[in-house]
Write an enzyme that holds these catalytic residues in place. Structure first.
Site, PDB file in Angstrom:
ATOM      1  N   ASN A 157      28.537  48.706 -22.413  1.00 51.54           N
ATOM      2  CA  ASN A 157      28.649  47.799 -21.254  1.00 51.54           C
ATOM      3  C   ASN A 157      30.050  47.231 -21.023  1.00 51.54           C
ATOM      4  O   ASN A 157      30.401  46.903 -19.901  1.00 51.54           O
ATOM      5  CB  ASN A 157      27.608  46.675 -21.348  1.00 51.54           C
ATOM      6  CG  ASN A 157      27.849  45.750 -22.504  1.00 51.54           C
ATOM      7  OD1 ASN A 157      28.337  46.164 -23.550  1.00 51.54           O
ATOM      8  ND2 ASN A 157      27.507  44.492 -22.339  1.00 51.54           N
ATOM      9  N   GLU A 255      26.902  41.362 -33.131  1.00 47.38           N
ATOM     10  CA  GLU A 255      26.666  40.638 -31.879  1.00 47.38           C
ATOM     11  C   GLU A 255      25.583  41.398 -31.141  1.00 47.38           C
ATOM     12  O   GLU A 255      25.769  42.570 -30.820  1.00 47.38           O
ATOM     13  CB  GLU A 255      27.941  40.578 -31.033  1.00 47.38           C
ATOM     14  CG  GLU A 255      29.074  39.783 -31.655  1.00 47.38           C
ATOM     15  CD  GLU A 255      28.730  38.340 -31.963  1.00 47.38           C
ATOM     16  OE1 GLU A 255      27.722  37.814 -31.421  1.00 47.38           O
ATOM     17  OE2 GLU A 255      29.449  37.733 -32.780  1.00 47.38           O
TER      18      GLU A 255
HETATM   19  C1  UN1 Z   1      31.724  38.352 -21.285  1.00 42.19           C
HETATM   20  O1  UN1 Z   1      30.713  37.791 -20.878  1.00 42.19           O
HETATM   21  O2  UN1 Z   1      32.839  38.132 -20.784  1.00 42.19           O
HETATM   22  O3  UN1 Z   1      28.244  42.768 -24.822  1.00 42.19           O
HETATM   23  C2  UN1 Z   1      31.722  39.293 -22.424  1.00 42.19           C
HETATM   24  C3  UN1 Z   1      28.398  41.691 -24.236  1.00 42.19           C
HETATM   25  C4  UN1 Z   1      29.186  40.604 -24.940  1.00 42.19           C
HETATM   26  C5  UN1 Z   1      30.480  40.347 -24.267  1.00 42.19           C
HETATM   27  C6  UN1 Z   1      30.387  39.496 -23.067  1.00 42.19           C
HETATM   28  N1  UN1 Z   1      29.427  40.996 -26.295  1.00 42.19           N
HETATM   29  O4  UN1 Z   1      27.945  41.526 -23.134  1.00 42.19           O
END
Ligand code: UN1
Length: 484
Positions: A157, A255
């Site tokens: 993503n 994460e």
């Molecule tokens: C953002 O919201 O700027 O995979 C980044 C994801 C998160 C990163 C978000 N680790 O959506």
């Protein structure tokens, strides 16, 4: 609408091992917005490819570690400049393989370059402590040491920003890296690696292995010479990685998902609140773990907010990310699209009302969906969709809203829209989330600010981003320096 590029021929994707691009491209990746267009042909790595990559990294790491911080920083800074110069090319490839809009992709490439620049500067500035010694003529201080070879496993993503914010601090700290990009998006990481090579990163310090998580990912995370693994992706995969890495007592950073709430209190302006909610929910086609997926509204604003949300959702026109009229890019894959649709159908069956986005769909272009009348135990209020689907729940007051916000197994980001500072402070104190945004969308992170979640969103140990990212990629050696 105007197309900003002609259809480009597929780019052969490749592994990067010991400074060489290797492997024969066999796996097709098609543009999610233009199914006839093959974007990349990627090779399928095996356990042997991973062994070669780890061996190359192991050979290259001591020389990289022995460079001075400013020398390592100069490579990262040069790579940032190269990536900035290549922004247009890289952003187009990113759109073609991932589907987001060109504006979003350009922002992401810019952010990746800024991440490299930031860690280029951190190399001059990595901190240690000096501490009072109990014995005379003794200097006590700490120094950061790299871990050795680290593994990085990244999702589709944010196919260049996430690799950048994992790889840059790892390199800054003096590690060598073996990275595995998501199978859907290999080109973006290749561009990042090419910039680093062109900036003078020595061969073998960064290696990429493409292929399936079940083969390449598993071999990487269980390799005995990989001292740490940083992963962003699904909870199921993350749990498996945690087990494999912890079993050999290596370091792990995960994460994972979110079910991020945005609480809207009575004093908010419904137009402004809807704009914040929609940006968090439908930006990036909802395909962010920081996306707003639940709006929790108190009684005095609920109906006005729903009306405004339904209106704003219509303005998120889905389409080809390379066409100028597109506000929301394609869903990344057929499997993700089908999952999004199943969530909407389940929401309807469990009693939700679809007030926006119920129309017909075409290709992988999903409308922005708003579901109202959602109860906290509905599937749509509990499970991460990873698509442009926003659930709206009612709450009696702030404490009820916070209880609903906390009543999920995730705790990544959370937001509140209100200018009642007493309520805002109470929410900040009570909400279970690693990042809290006040009057700002739940998605959208600043690259110098620590990022991570709590509960099932994150290992909740080491934070990513900012100076604190170094903590994961280094260990502390304490030195007692006596002079006799
Ligand atoms: C953002 O919201 O700027 O995979 C980044 C994801 C998160 C990163 C978000 N680790 O959506």
């Amino acid at each position: 609408m105007t197309r900003t590029t002609a259809v480009a021929p597929p780019t052969p994707a490749a592994h990067l091992i010991a400074g060489e691009w290797v492997g024969e491209g066999t796996v097709e990746r098609r543009n999610p917005a233009r199914p006839d267009e093959v974007v990349a042909l990627a090779p399928l790595g095996t356990a042997a490819t991973v062994r070669d990559a780890v061996a190359a990294a192991t050979d290259a790491q001591p020389a990289w570690r022995s460079k001075t911080g400013p020398e390592r920083g100069a490579v990262l800074t040069r790579a940032a400049e190269l990536l900035t110069a290549r922004t247009v090319l890289v952003a187009h490839d990113l759109v073609r393989e991932e589907g987001k809009t060109l504006t979003e992709a350009t922002g992401e490439v810019t952010r990746a370059a800024d991440v490299l620049r930031f860690f280029g500067a951190v190399c001059r500035n990595a901190d240690g402590l000096t501490l009072p010694a109990g014995t005379p003529d003794t200097l006590v201080y700490t120094r950061r040491e790299p871990l050795g070879v680290v593994g990085v496993v990244t999702p589709w993503n944010f196919p260049i920003a996430i690799p950048a914010w994992k790889i840059a601090p790892a390199l800054a700290a003096g590690n060598a890296v073996v990275a595995k990009p998501a199978q859907l998006t290999t080109l973006s990481m290749q561009h990042l690696a090419q910039c680093l090579l062109d900036a003078g990163l020595p061969a073998g310090v960064l290696n990429l292995v493409l292929g399936a998580g079940s083969v390449v990912g598993d071999s990487l995370v269980s390799h005995p010479d990989v001292a740490a693994v940083s992963f962003t992706g699904s909870g199921t995969v993350g749990a498996g990685i945690h087990t494999a890495v912890s079993a050999r007592m290596a370091r792990v950073q995960l994460e994972m998902g979110g079910k991020n709430p945005l609480v809207v209190l009575d004093d908010a302006d419904p137009v402004r609140a809807a704009a914040i909610a929609a940006s968090g929910a439908f930006g990036l086609t909802g395909q962010a773990c920081t996306a707003t997926s639940r709006v929790i509204a108190t009684p005095g604003i609920h109906d006005a907010l729903v009306e405004e949300l339904a209106r704003v959702a219509q303005s998120y026109t889905p389409g080809d990310g390379l066409e100028s009229g597109t506000r929301m890019g394609a869903v990344v894959s057929e499997a993700q699209f089908a999952a999004d649709q199943r969530f909407v159908e389940t929401a309807r069956r469990e009693g939700g009302e679809i007030v926006a986005g119920s129309g017909a769909t075409d290709g992988l272009f999903h409308p922005a969906v708003v579901v109202t009348g959602v109860e906290p135990d509905h599937t749509i209020a509990q499970e991460e969709v990873f698509g442009p689907v926003l659930a709206v729940l009612r709450a009696d007051d702030l404490d009820h809203a916070t209880a609903i916000a906390n009543g999920v197994r995730y705790g990544l980001t959370a937001g509140i829209v209100s200018n009642d500072m007493r309520a805002v402070h109470r929410f900040v104190d009570q909400v279970e989330a690693g990042v809290v945004k006040v009057n700002r969308p739940t998605s959208g992170l600043e690259l110098n600010v620590p990022f991570g979640g709590t509960k099932e969103s994150s290992t909740n140990t080491y934070r990513e981003q900012g100076q604190s990212a170094l903590d994961f990629y280094s260990w502390t050696k304490s030195v007692y320096l006596g002079v006799d």
